[in-house]
Each structure stands twice: as structure tokens, then as C-alpha cells.
Design an enzyme around this catalytic site. Structure first.
Site, PDB file in Angstrom:
ATOM      1  N   LEU A  41       1.010  -1.162  -0.055  1.00 24.16           N
ATOM      2  CA  LEU A  41       0.237  -0.119   0.007  1.00 24.16           C
ATOM      3  C   LEU A  41       0.784   1.026  -0.149  1.00 24.16           C
ATOM      4  O   LEU A  41       2.022   1.214   0.457  1.00 24.16           O
ATOM      5  CB  LEU A  41      -1.061   0.057   1.103  1.00 24.16           C
ATOM      6  CG  LEU A  41      -1.831  -0.895   1.355  1.00 24.16           C
ATOM      7  CD1 LEU A  41      -2.700  -1.106   2.731  1.00 24.16           C
ATOM      8  CD2 LEU A  41      -2.920  -0.845   0.166  1.00 24.16           C
ATOM      9  N   ASP A  42       0.503   2.342  -0.617  1.00 24.09           N
ATOM     10  CA  ASP A  42       1.260   3.624  -0.754  1.00 24.09           C
ATOM     11  C   ASP A  42       1.459   4.014   0.898  1.00 24.09           C
ATOM     12  O   ASP A  42       0.898   3.692   1.747  1.00 24.09           O
ATOM     13  CB  ASP A  42       0.551   4.497  -1.592  1.00 24.09           C
ATOM     14  CG  ASP A  42       0.494   4.280  -2.969  1.00 24.09           C
ATOM     15  OD1 ASP A  42       1.495   3.406  -3.474  1.00 24.09           O
ATOM     16  OD2 ASP A  42      -0.344   4.997  -3.613  1.00 24.09           O
ATOM     17  N   PHE A  43       2.520   4.757   0.839  1.00 19.62           N
ATOM     18  CA  PHE A  43       2.873   5.578   2.227  1.00 19.62           C
ATOM     19  C   PHE A  43       1.556   6.003   2.470  1.00 19.62           C
ATOM     20  O   PHE A  43       1.411   6.037   3.914  1.00 19.62           O
ATOM     21  CB  PHE A  43       4.249   6.343   1.922  1.00 19.62           C
ATOM     22  CG  PHE A  43       4.520   7.202   3.277  1.00 19.62           C
ATOM     23  CD1 PHE A  43       5.178   6.379   4.175  1.00 19.62           C
ATOM     24  CD2 PHE A  43       4.365   8.477   3.029  1.00 19.62           C
ATOM     25  CE1 PHE A  43       5.513   7.292   5.243  1.00 19.62           C
ATOM     26  CE2 PHE A  43       4.978   9.067   4.403  1.00 19.62           C
ATOM     27  CZ  PHE A  43       5.565   8.453   5.292  1.00 19.62           C
TER      28      PHE A  43
END
Length: 122
Positions: A41-43
């Protein structure tokens, strides 16, 4: 025996164990060095991550050759447009290439969402 861990990745945490640019990583939450992440998952995203020490399982979940369908519920800023939904159905150009077409539709806000800090703006 394989280990499987489900983690609700917090906002502003990298989906990796290695340090990078002084950002918080999964190492803050998971101490077992045998575990690997299935996907990412993105930051600035939060949500469910699956971790396992079973390399074959991780590969089956993540490698495009297996074409394993995945389902995401995504909360966006504002209202998603019909054009954005159409673009998702055609594929989206990313730095590493075009994504596969997806099925996307609006849903009502799920009742089980937790408070977000900072809140998603509308």
C-alpha cells in the site's frame, strides 16, 4: 507450518521493512524477520496487508502470471467522477507501465471505517 499475519497498515507507514528516507516502516510493528509482504500500500494509504513466511503463497498472491483477482475499497477526496471510473476500467498509466483494466464502481461509505488522522477531506 506457514505463518500468515494480517496487519492494518497505518497511514504514513512504508509497506516494507528496510529503512528508507527516515520514514516509519513495517519493522516498527512486525518483529518477525521471516515474514514478507504480499503486495503493498502507498505510504499515504492505510489498510489490510497480508504477510507470510511462505514464499510460494506470496508469489501466488503478487505475481501477475497468476492473475489472482483482488478487491479494494478506496476512500478518495471528494466524489469520484464517471470519467475516473471509466479510466480505471481501461487501465491507468503508472511509472512502470499500464495497469490491467479493472472493474470499479461507487459504493456507500462502509459503516466499519475507523477515524482517520488526518481525516480525509471532502
Amino acid at each position: 507450518m506457514s505463518k500468515i499475519v494480517l496487519l492494518n497498515k497505518p497511514f504514513r507507514v512504508l509497506s516494507q521493512f528496510r529503512e528508507h528516507e527516515n520514514k516509519i516502516t513495517l519493522a516498527k510493528y512486525i518483529r518477525d524477520k521471516s515474514l514478507r509482504v504480499a503486495g503493498r500500500l502507498d505510504f499515504d494509504s492505510e489498510g489490510l496487508l497480508l504477510l507470510s513466511n511462505d514464499g510460494k503463497l506470496i508469489q501466488k498472491i503478487t505475481h501477475p502470471n497468476f492473475k489472482l483477482p483482488k478487491t479494494y475499497q478506496v476512500q478518495v477526496e471528494g466524489e469520484i467522477t464517471d470519467d475516473a471510473l471509466e479510466q480505471l476500467s481501461r487501465g491507468v498509466q503508472l511509472k512502470d507501465g499500464l495497469t490491467l483494466p479493472s472493474r470499479a464502481h461507487r459504493i456507500d461509505e462502509p459503516s466499519q471505517l475507523w477515524p482517520r488522522t488526518p481525516p480525509v477531506r471532502f
